[in-house]
Design an enzyme around this catalytic site. Structure first.
Site, PDB file in Angstrom:
ATOM      1  N   CYS A  66       6.256  61.190  73.701  1.00  0.00           N
ATOM      2  CA  CYS A  66       6.656  62.488  74.246  1.00  0.00           C
ATOM      3  C   CYS A  66       7.237  62.354  75.651  1.00  0.00           C
ATOM      4  O   CYS A  66       6.897  61.434  76.390  1.00  0.00           O
ATOM      5  CB  CYS A  66       5.446  63.397  74.314  1.00  0.00           C
ATOM      6  N   ARG A 113      12.833  57.769  74.379  1.00  0.00           N
ATOM      7  CA  ARG A 113      11.405  57.525  74.214  1.00  0.00           C
ATOM      8  C   ARG A 113      10.946  57.744  72.769  1.00  0.00           C
ATOM      9  O   ARG A 113       9.862  57.318  72.393  1.00  0.00           O
ATOM     10  CB  ARG A 113      10.600  58.451  75.132  1.00  0.00           C
ATOM     11  N   TRP A 142       6.490  63.808  70.071  1.00  0.00           N
ATOM     12  CA  TRP A 142       6.318  62.813  69.003  1.00  0.00           C
ATOM     13  C   TRP A 142       4.965  63.138  68.380  1.00  0.00           C
ATOM     14  O   TRP A 142       3.926  62.982  69.023  1.00  0.00           O
ATOM     15  CB  TRP A 142       6.342  61.408  69.616  1.00  0.00           C
ATOM     16  N   ASN A 174       1.758  65.550  77.342  1.00  0.00           N
ATOM     17  CA  ASN A 174       1.838  64.225  76.709  1.00  0.00           C
ATOM     18  C   ASN A 174       0.432  63.662  76.640  1.00  0.00           C
ATOM     19  O   ASN A 174      -0.334  63.822  77.593  1.00  0.00           O
ATOM     20  CB  ASN A 174       2.667  63.257  77.568  1.00  0.00           C
ATOM     21  N   GLY A 175       0.115  62.946  75.573  1.00  0.00           N
ATOM     22  CA  GLY A 175      -1.211  62.336  75.470  1.00  0.00           C
ATOM     23  C   GLY A 175      -2.016  62.988  74.364  1.00  0.00           C
ATOM     24  O   GLY A 175      -1.466  63.658  73.481  1.00  0.00           O
ATOM     25  N   GLU A 188       9.589  38.334  64.865  1.00  0.00           N
ATOM     26  CA  GLU A 188      10.404  39.247  65.670  1.00  0.00           C
ATOM     27  C   GLU A 188      11.620  39.730  64.860  1.00  0.00           C
ATOM     28  O   GLU A 188      11.969  40.908  64.889  1.00  0.00           O
ATOM     29  CB  GLU A 188      10.835  38.516  66.963  1.00  0.00           C
ATOM     30  N   LYS A 214      12.280  43.649  63.858  1.00  0.00           N
ATOM     31  CA  LYS A 214      13.504  44.362  64.254  1.00  0.00           C
ATOM     32  C   LYS A 214      14.227  44.896  63.029  1.00  0.00           C
ATOM     33  O   LYS A 214      14.715  46.016  63.018  1.00  0.00           O
ATOM     34  CB  LYS A 214      14.402  43.390  65.031  1.00  0.00           C
ATOM     35  N   GLU A 240      12.293  47.942  61.503  1.00  0.00           N
ATOM     36  CA  GLU A 240      12.199  49.174  62.288  1.00  0.00           C
ATOM     37  C   GLU A 240      13.518  49.921  62.420  1.00  0.00           C
ATOM     38  O   GLU A 240      13.508  51.137  62.555  1.00  0.00           O
ATOM     39  CB  GLU A 240      11.544  48.944  63.655  1.00  0.00           C
ATOM     40  N   HIS A 292       1.915  30.019  49.562  1.00  0.00           N
ATOM     41  CA  HIS A 292       0.558  30.576  49.445  1.00  0.00           C
ATOM     42  C   HIS A 292       0.577  32.071  49.160  1.00  0.00           C
ATOM     43  O   HIS A 292      -0.417  32.740  49.367  1.00  0.00           O
ATOM     44  CB  HIS A 292      -0.236  30.268  50.715  1.00  0.00           C
ATOM     45  N   LYS A 320       9.478  54.744  72.176  1.00  0.00           N
ATOM     46  CA  LYS A 320       9.707  53.615  73.066  1.00  0.00           C
ATOM     47  C   LYS A 320       8.444  53.204  73.790  1.00  0.00           C
ATOM     48  O   LYS A 320       8.180  52.028  73.999  1.00  0.00           O
ATOM     49  CB  LYS A 320      10.803  53.999  74.084  1.00  0.00           C
TER      50      LYS A 320
HETATM   51  C1  F6R Z   1       9.581  46.629  68.709  1.00  0.00           C
HETATM   52  C2  F6R Z   1       9.026  47.327  69.851  1.00  0.00           C
HETATM   53  C3  F6R Z   1       7.551  47.532  69.891  1.00  0.00           C
HETATM   54  C4  F6R Z   1       7.022  47.234  71.302  1.00  0.00           C
HETATM   55  C5  F6R Z   1       5.529  47.585  71.376  1.00  0.00           C
HETATM   56  C6  F6R Z   1       4.921  47.226  72.711  1.00  0.00           C
HETATM   57  O1  F6R Z   1      10.966  46.531  68.802  1.00  0.00           O
HETATM   58  O2  F6R Z   1       9.732  47.738  70.720  1.00  0.00           O
HETATM   59  O3  F6R Z   1       6.898  46.754  68.946  1.00  0.00           O
HETATM   60  O4  F6R Z   1       7.237  45.889  71.583  1.00  0.00           O
HETATM   61  O5  F6R Z   1       5.372  48.960  71.153  1.00  0.00           O
HETATM   62  O6  F6R Z   1       5.538  47.898  73.751  1.00  0.00           O
HETATM   63  P1  F6R Z   1       5.414  47.423  75.248  1.00  0.00           P
HETATM   64  O7  F6R Z   1       6.037  46.086  75.359  1.00  0.00           O
HETATM   65  O8  F6R Z   1       6.122  48.463  76.035  1.00  0.00           O
HETATM   66  O9  F6R Z   1       3.944  47.359  75.562  1.00  0.00           O
END
Ligand code: F6R
Length: 580
Positions: free
Chosen positions: A2, A31, A81, A105-106, A458, A462, A465, A481, A575
């Site tokens: 949010c 965000r 959110w 927020n929260g 990774e 990516k 998502e 396995h 984000k």
């Molecule tokens: C994936 C992504 C998330 C963040 C995770 C941790 O692309 O962006 O998996 O890596 O939410 O976020 P931070 O690094 O901000 O603690």
């Protein structure tokens, strides 16, 4: 997650503030959100509230078509959110009870208890509405707005960044922060409260970050901050370092693409700016604790650190670590990795370690964030503002920072690595073609050995998502396995096979996939006949993971584009994950 923006016109402020709120909400879009809203008071103290599900553009159009016959003088805006209650207009913020409007927020953990204690019937399904209900209730008991706000906040359990306005006292804007960031800004004719400095860019040259438990009251052309005991306090004024360059796409189609293009430069910048605040060799072992992509940076570093220094490295997922009652060692250093510096699980895991008196180091990209402020030792990564919801360039700076903790600078051929990353970026045509081939796969399996294994995780994260194609990362030696059962003609395997000590074994695993009619893309060295491949320059065990990372980021980006998806704002994601 949010986002919040609140604006109060000073006496001399002649402007209608609705545009300022909408533009700030647009800057907060990155965000992640599913609905949004705005509430403001006009010059005859009447509240107007407009809420909408979907993009800010929709809210903006609704606000424009709204017949505003009086100037808006104070207002709050929010991007939501969903946590409590489905995505709907009814659950979108601001919430309004009588003349009180709030944005939050929260998570308010005790909202049910408070509702029954004070006989409140919530109109929405949210936890947040209890805040406006309580303020309104206490005002009925003859407390003024500020007193009612303070009393309400003192009853809340959980996390919050809150802003509130009130019809009866229209020249006041109030905010409070606990566990969710909130910053104040100001200009000649307005005062602002926002959840993020980016919301304030182009509005305020300075920002003042509230600390845990702080309340800010804006009135009479100034702001006053009170700490958790309601004692007036001064908080540091810092420059708002978010520049217009940070929030423009520099001529590229999406922030994510801009941020992938920045990866070689981020590598060089992280290298130049690195200063080590702590000698990690004096610790018996290290804990690397993080979430998501940041966790994968930790997994990658484990390979390097154990190999180079022989120091034991434990890599932990923060959301598990914080509740698991882990066996901790006082002679260890606890390293917390976070792009945003606000991820609640990482922050709370760190607080658990601090409470036990052990040493903490944070590696964080966002200046002044909670994690960096509260850790004992700190390193800021220099990735620059990351706006695309999927983390890309931040991973590069986190990985290099972790490597620099253990390896002398002269042993890292950064220029050679950056050049190889650039050659991958220059092969966008290849990734565009490849995207057409893999975009309809039922599953995409990424595999690698050694340092390529964390990069396979990774790459898969990516891909899933931003394309919504089911993807998984797997140590190449593990596929027999279990995961090999998935293989058929609808599955693509992305084999990360740089020319390292595992090369032959990884290629043998690729052959096992081919033998079962799976389709293959090899990223690394050599090519398998009749299958796709892309060569990367071999930059050794240190360099290859960076170059492979850029390659898997490019592949995910172009695949999502080929599906016509919004890569910067993937569905359901945020984000900065400030709720559990
Ligand atoms: C994936 C992504 C998330 C963040 C995770 C941790 O692309 O962006 O998996 O890596 O939410 O976020 P931070 O690094 O901000 O603690």
């Amino acid at each position: 997650m949010c986002g919040i923006i609140a604006v109060l016109n000073k006496d001399n402020g002649a402007n209608d503030i609705t545009n300022v709120i909408i533009e700030a909400l647009e800057r907060l879009e990155y965000r992640g959100y599913d609905s949004s809203g705005i509430a403001y008071l006009d010059s005859i103290n009447k509240t107007h509230r407009i809420r909408s599900v979907g993009r800010i553009e929709k809210l903006s159009n609704e606000v424009k078509s709204y017949a505003l016959d009086k100037k808006a003088i104070v207002g709050i805006g929010h991007t939501r959110w969903a946590t409590h209650g489905v995505v709907s207009v009814k659950n979108a913020h601001p919430h309004k009870t009588d003349g009180i409007s709030i944005a939050h927020n929260g998570i308010i953990e005790n909202y049910k208890e408070l509702s029954s204690q004070f006989n409140i019937n919530l109109e929405s399904d949210t936890d947040s509405e209890v805040i406006s209900q309580l303020i309104a209730k206490f005002m009925e008991d003859d407390l003024n707005f500020e007193e009612s706000f303070k009393k309400t906040v003192s009853l809340l359990r959980g996390t919050y960044g809150i802003v509130a306005i009130c019809e009866e006292e229209p020249n006041i804007l109030i905010g409070a922060k606990k566990g969710s960031p909130l910053a104040i800004g100001y200009s000649v004719d307005q005062i602002y409260i926002a959840s993020d400095a980016i919301a304030l860019s182009s509005l305020s040259e300075n920002v003042i970050y509230l600390q845990e438990g702080d309340i800010v009251v804006c009135k009479n052309n100034k702001y006053t901050i009170y700490d958790k005991d309601f004692k007036e306090v001064a908080r540091e004024i810092t420059n708002n370092i978010v520049s217009m360059k940070d929030i423009t796409k520099c001529g590229l189609e999406d922030y994510m693409l801009k941020e992938i293009h920045e990866e070689p430069n981020v590598l060089l910048k992280t290298f130049e700016n690195f200063e080590n605040p702590v000698d990690i060799k004096k610790y018996k072992s290290l804990y690397l604790i993080a979430c998501g992509t940041s966790h994968y940076a930790g997994l990658l570093a484990k390979y390097w650190i154990e190999d180079i220094s022989g120091i034991l490295v434990n890599v932990e997922i923060a959301s598990e670590f914080r509740y698991r009652n882990p066996v901790l060692d006082k002679d260890s250093l606890y390293i917390f990795i976070s792009q945003s510096g606000e991820t609640i699980d990482t922050l709370c895991a760190m607080r658990n370690v601090i409470d036990r008196g052990f040493d903490t180091l944070s590696i964080v990209n966002v200046e002044n964030s909670s994690i960096i402020r509260e850790s004992k030792y700190k390193i800021r990564t220099h990735a620059g503002m990351e706006i695309g919801v999927a983390s890309t360039k931040a991973f590069i700076s986190q990985a290099l920072t972790l490597l620099l903790l253990i390896l002398e600078k002269n042993k890292i051929p950064t220029h050679k690595i950056a050049e190889s990353m650039q050659s991958v970026i220059d092969m966008s045509d290849f990734f565009e073609d490849m995207a057409q081939k893999i975009r309809n796969s039922r599953t995409i399996i990424y595999m690698g050995r050694g340092t390529s294994y964390p990069i396979s995780l990774e790459g898969a994260l990516k891909m899933k998502e931003i394309t919504y194609v089911s993807s998984e990362g797997c140590p190449a030696g593990e596929i027999k396995h279990g995961p090999i059962a998935l293989i058929d003609t609808d599955v693509y395997a992305v084999i990360l096979a740089p020319h390292d000590r595992y090369y032959e074994k990884t290629i043998s695993n690729a052959q096992e996939i081919i033998a079962r009619n799976g389709r293959i893309l090899t990223i690394g060295s050599g090519r398998i006949q009749n299958h796709d491949s892309i060569e990367i320059n071999n930059t050794g065990d240190i360099g290859n993971p960076f170059v492979l990372t850029t390659a898997v980021h490019m592949l995910a980006y172009y695949t999502a584009k080929s599906k016509g998806l919004d890569v910067d704002k993937p569905r359901n994601l945020a984000k900065s994950v400030t709720v559990e």
